[in-house]
Design a protein around this motif. Structure first.
Motif, short mmCIF file in Angstrom:
data_model
loop_
_atom_site.label_atom_id
_atom_site.label_comp_id
_atom_site.label_asym_id
_atom_site.label_seq_id
_atom_site.Cartn_x
_atom_site.Cartn_y
_atom_site.Cartn_z
N ALA A 1 0.83 -1.20 0.00
CA ALA A 1 0.00 0.00 0.00
C ALA A 1 0.87 1.25 0.00
O ALA A 1 0.60 2.22 -0.73
N ALA A 2 1.93 1.24 0.81
CA ALA A 2 2.82 2.40 0.88
C ALA A 2 3.52 2.64 -0.46
O ALA A 2 3.65 3.78 -0.92
N GLU A 3 3.95 1.55 -1.11
CA GLU A 3 4.65 1.70 -2.38
C GLU A 3 3.74 2.19 -3.50
O GLU A 3 4.18 2.88 -4.41
N LEU A 4 2.46 1.83 -3.42
CA LEU A 4 1.51 2.23 -4.47
C LEU A 4 0.83 3.55 -4.14
O LEU A 4 -0.01 4.01 -4.91
N SER A 5 1.20 4.17 -3.03
CA SER A 5 0.49 5.36 -2.58
C SER A 5 0.64 6.55 -3.53
O SER A 5 -0.24 7.41 -3.59
N ALA A 6 1.74 6.61 -4.26
CA ALA A 6 1.97 7.75 -5.16
C ALA A 6 1.24 7.62 -6.48
O ALA A 6 1.14 8.59 -7.24
N LEU A 7 0.75 6.42 -6.77
CA LEU A 7 0.04 6.21 -8.04
C LEU A 7 -1.39 6.72 -7.96
O LEU A 7 -2.05 6.57 -6.93
N PRO A 8 -1.91 7.29 -9.04
CA PRO A 8 -3.29 7.79 -9.05
C PRO A 8 -4.31 6.65 -9.26
O PRO A 8 -4.94 6.54 -10.31
N ILE A 9 -4.45 5.84 -8.25
CA ILE A 9 -5.35 4.69 -8.34
C ILE A 9 -6.81 5.16 -8.36
O ILE A 9 -7.23 5.95 -7.51
N LYS A 10 -7.58 4.65 -9.32
CA LYS A 10 -8.98 5.07 -9.48
C LYS A 10 -9.95 4.16 -8.75
O LYS A 10 -11.04 4.60 -8.36
N ALA A 11 -9.60 2.87 -8.60
CA ALA A 11 -10.52 1.93 -7.96
C ALA A 11 -9.74 0.72 -7.47
O ALA A 11 -8.67 0.39 -8.01
N VAL A 12 -10.27 0.07 -6.44
CA VAL A 12 -9.66 -1.14 -5.88
C VAL A 12 -10.71 -2.24 -5.86
O VAL A 12 -11.74 -2.12 -5.19
N PHE A 13 -10.44 -3.31 -6.61
CA PHE A 13 -11.32 -4.48 -6.67
C PHE A 13 -10.64 -5.65 -5.97
O PHE A 13 -9.42 -5.76 -5.96
N SER A 14 -11.45 -6.55 -5.44
CA SER A 14 -10.89 -7.71 -4.74
C SER A 14 -11.80 -8.92 -4.87
O SER A 14 -13.03 -8.80 -4.90
N SER A 15 -11.17 -10.08 -4.90
CA SER A 15 -11.87 -11.35 -4.69
C SER A 15 -12.64 -11.27 -3.37
O SER A 15 -12.26 -10.53 -2.46
N PRO A 16 -13.73 -12.04 -3.23
CA PRO A 16 -14.51 -11.98 -1.98
C PRO A 16 -13.83 -12.59 -0.76
O PRO A 16 -14.30 -12.37 0.36
N LEU A 17 -12.76 -13.35 -0.94
CA LEU A 17 -12.18 -14.10 0.17
C LEU A 17 -11.39 -13.19 1.12
O LEU A 17 -10.85 -12.15 0.72
N GLU A 18 -11.31 -13.60 2.39
CA GLU A 18 -10.74 -12.75 3.43
C GLU A 18 -9.31 -12.32 3.13
O GLU A 18 -8.93 -11.17 3.35
N ARG A 19 -8.48 -13.25 2.65
CA ARG A 19 -7.06 -12.93 2.47
C ARG A 19 -6.85 -11.89 1.38
O ARG A 19 -5.88 -11.11 1.44
N THR A 20 -7.72 -11.86 0.37
CA THR A 20 -7.62 -10.82 -0.66
C THR A 20 -8.20 -9.51 -0.17
O THR A 20 -7.65 -8.44 -0.43
N GLN A 21 -9.31 -9.57 0.56
CA GLN A 21 -9.90 -8.35 1.12
C GLN A 21 -8.91 -7.66 2.06
O GLN A 21 -8.76 -6.44 2.04
N GLN A 22 -8.23 -8.47 2.88
CA GLN A 22 -7.27 -7.90 3.84
C GLN A 22 -6.05 -7.31 3.14
O GLN A 22 -5.42 -6.39 3.67
N THR A 23 -5.72 -7.83 1.97
CA THR A 23 -4.62 -7.26 1.18
C THR A 23 -5.06 -5.98 0.49
O THR A 23 -4.28 -5.02 0.39
#
Length: 204
Positions: free
Chosen positions: A40-62
């Motif tokens: 998250a820290a490394e990607l913080s400078a990028l202009p991210i428009k949206a974050v999608f995730s698989s429904p499972l806990e380990r992906t949501q937590q990532t």
């Protein structure tokens, strides 16, 4: 279309030991949470428009630390979910390697379906359709995070590289790695693939 950052979830206690599949309650361990925070820290400078995730806990937590740093919600996308391993789910890899069907999984995945589960062909079709659907709602320069699992990411990469499905096991996708998929209207390009900690630090 969009530039998609395909992220594999962080480390958990089943990685390399068992097929977690779609089991509920598989959470990131301490290392996995640290990986998610660093990513998250490394990607913080990028202009991210949206974050999608698989429904499972380990992906949501990532996905959550990435979304939080960009003040975005985590959008659950069912198409990003892990393969349905059926009767093989939760079994140890040591046990599965003794199964007579293990050779088919490794050498002929294009004709293999997991007992009472999903086929590799169906899983590949699903993940590719999901990524294309997400991308079609975006502009060419939009940067989108999609957090998924090892095999679905490998299957997607194989598809967009034009690799035979039977060769997809040659691709390596580590925990908390990022693979960049550029789905422009007139062409598809990839790179980097399986980028690890440090690669995106300071990039914009």
């Amino acid at each position: 279309m969009a530039i998609i950052y395909l992220v594999r979830h962080g480390q958990n206690e089943m990685v390399g030991k068992k097929l977690a599949g779609r089991l509920p309650g598989v959470h990131l361990n301490e290392q996995g949470h640290a990986q998610a925070r660093q990513l998250a820290a490394e990607l913080s400078a990028l202009p991210i428009k949206a974050v999608f995730s698989s429904p499972l806990e380990r992906t949501q937590q990532t996905a959550e630390p990435i979304a939080r740093i960009h003040n975005l919600p985590v959008i659950t996308e069912p198409g990003l979910i892990e393969i349905d391993f059926g009767a093989w789910q939760a079994k140890s890899l040591k046990q599965l390697r003794r199964n007579r069907l293990w050779r088919d999984v490794q050498e002929f995945p294009d004709g293999f379906s997991f007992p009472s589960g999903e086929s590799f062909v169906a899983a590949q079709t699903r993940i590719v359709h999901s990524l294309q659907s997400i991308s079609q709602t975006c502009a060419d320069t939009d940067k989108i995070i999609c957090v998924s699992h090892c095999d679905p990411i490998r299957l997607a990469v194989a598809h967009f590289l034009g690799m035979p499905l039977n060769a997809f096991h040659r691709l390596r996708i580590d925990t908390a790695s990022v693979t960049v998929l550029n789905l422009a209207e007139d062409k598809v390009s990839l790179g980097p693939i399986n980028a690890l900690a440090g690669f995106f630090a300071g990039q914009e």
